[in-house]
Design a protein around this motif. Structure first.
Motif, PDB file in Angstrom:
ATOM      1  N   UNK A  96       0.848  -1.185   0.000  1.00 14.07           N
ATOM      2  CA  UNK A  96       0.000   0.000   0.000  1.00 14.07           C
ATOM      3  C   UNK A  96       0.881   1.231   0.000  1.00 14.07           C
ATOM      4  N   UNK A  97       0.786   2.033  -1.062  1.00 10.99           N
ATOM      5  CA  UNK A  97       1.488   3.312  -1.114  1.00 10.99           C
ATOM      6  C   UNK A  97       0.587   4.334  -0.418  1.00 10.99           C
ATOM      7  N   UNK A  98       0.980   4.747   0.764  1.00 16.12           N
ATOM      8  CA  UNK A  98       0.131   5.567   1.609  1.00 16.12           C
ATOM      9  C   UNK A  98      -0.106   6.937   0.984  1.00 16.12           C
ATOM     10  N   UNK A  99       0.924   7.558   0.425  1.00 16.35           N
ATOM     11  CA  UNK A  99       0.798   8.906  -0.125  1.00 16.35           C
ATOM     12  C   UNK A  99      -0.152   8.979  -1.303  1.00 16.35           C
ATOM     13  N   UNK A 100      -0.122   7.969  -2.166  1.00 14.82           N
ATOM     14  CA  UNK A 100      -0.976   7.974  -3.359  1.00 14.82           C
ATOM     15  C   UNK A 100      -2.218   7.110  -3.189  1.00 14.82           C
ATOM     16  N   UNK A 101      -2.305   6.351  -2.084  1.00 16.13           N
ATOM     17  CA  UNK A 101      -3.436   5.478  -1.781  1.00 16.13           C
ATOM     18  C   UNK A 101      -3.641   4.411  -2.850  1.00 16.13           C
ATOM     19  N   UNK A 102      -2.548   3.851  -3.361  1.00 18.51           N
ATOM     20  CA  UNK A 102      -2.625   2.772  -4.348  1.00 18.51           C
ATOM     21  C   UNK A 102      -2.278   1.447  -3.683  1.00 18.51           C
ATOM     22  N   UNK A 103      -3.009   0.397  -4.053  1.00 19.08           N
ATOM     23  CA  UNK A 103      -2.681  -0.958  -3.629  1.00 19.08           C
ATOM     24  C   UNK A 103      -1.952  -1.640  -4.775  1.00 19.08           C
ATOM     25  N   UNK A 104      -0.776  -2.167  -4.484  1.00 20.06           N
ATOM     26  CA  UNK A 104       0.036  -2.849  -5.483  1.00 20.06           C
ATOM     27  C   UNK A 104      -0.022  -4.347  -5.231  1.00 20.06           C
ATOM     28  N   UNK A 105       0.052  -5.156  -6.276  1.00 19.86           N
ATOM     29  CA  UNK A 105       0.058  -6.604  -6.057  1.00 19.86           C
ATOM     30  C   UNK A 105       1.329  -7.004  -5.316  1.00 19.86           C
ATOM     31  N   UNK A 106       1.184  -8.027  -4.508  1.00 16.53           N
ATOM     32  CA  UNK A 106       2.322  -8.463  -3.714  1.00 16.53           C
ATOM     33  C   UNK A 106       2.602  -9.927  -3.932  1.00 16.53           C
TER      34      UNK A 106
END
Length: 118
Positions: A96-106
């Motif tokens: 989770x990129x907190x600043x941009x609020x994006x969820x990335x696959x892990x």
């Protein structure tokens, strides 16, 4: 006339002096502890209210896909959190990129049988 060896007066004075220092030090320590316990004042209402101020720049938690359960979170680096989630018995880690609020696959985990603990 024989002279029996006795305790030198200097040694006796040193032992008595050290004994008095132990007694005085113990009394002083007990006095300081009692003084600190008695002088404790509860925090004021203003101090408690100042602690309850909500964070102004706190990021909203991410919206997870339907049917998932958040198990744990860990900080990876500044602005990046690892979210451990369970999705239909399968463990996954999302970034989770907190600043941009994006969820990335892990990372995908193993499938657990129904009712088994992950």
């Amino acid at each position: 006339m024989e002279h029996t060896p006795g305790t030198p007066k200097g040694l006796m004075a040193a032992v008595i002096g050290m004994g008095l220092l132990i007694v005085v030090g113990t009394v002083a320590l007990v006095g300081v502890i009692i003084h600190r316990m008695g002088s404790h004042t509860p925090p004021s209402v203003a101090a408690i209210a100042a602690l309850a101020v909500p964070l102004q720049n706190a990021a909203a938690p991410p919206v997870l896909p339907a049917g998932t359960r958040l198990i744990s979170m860990a900080r990876v680096q500044d602005g990046l959190m690892a979210l451990h989630i369970a999705d239909n018995g399968q463990d996954r880690v999302l970034l989770w990129q907190v600043g941009t609020d994006h969820l990335l696959p892990g990372v995908e985990g193993a499938v657990h049988p129904a009712g088994a603990a992950p």
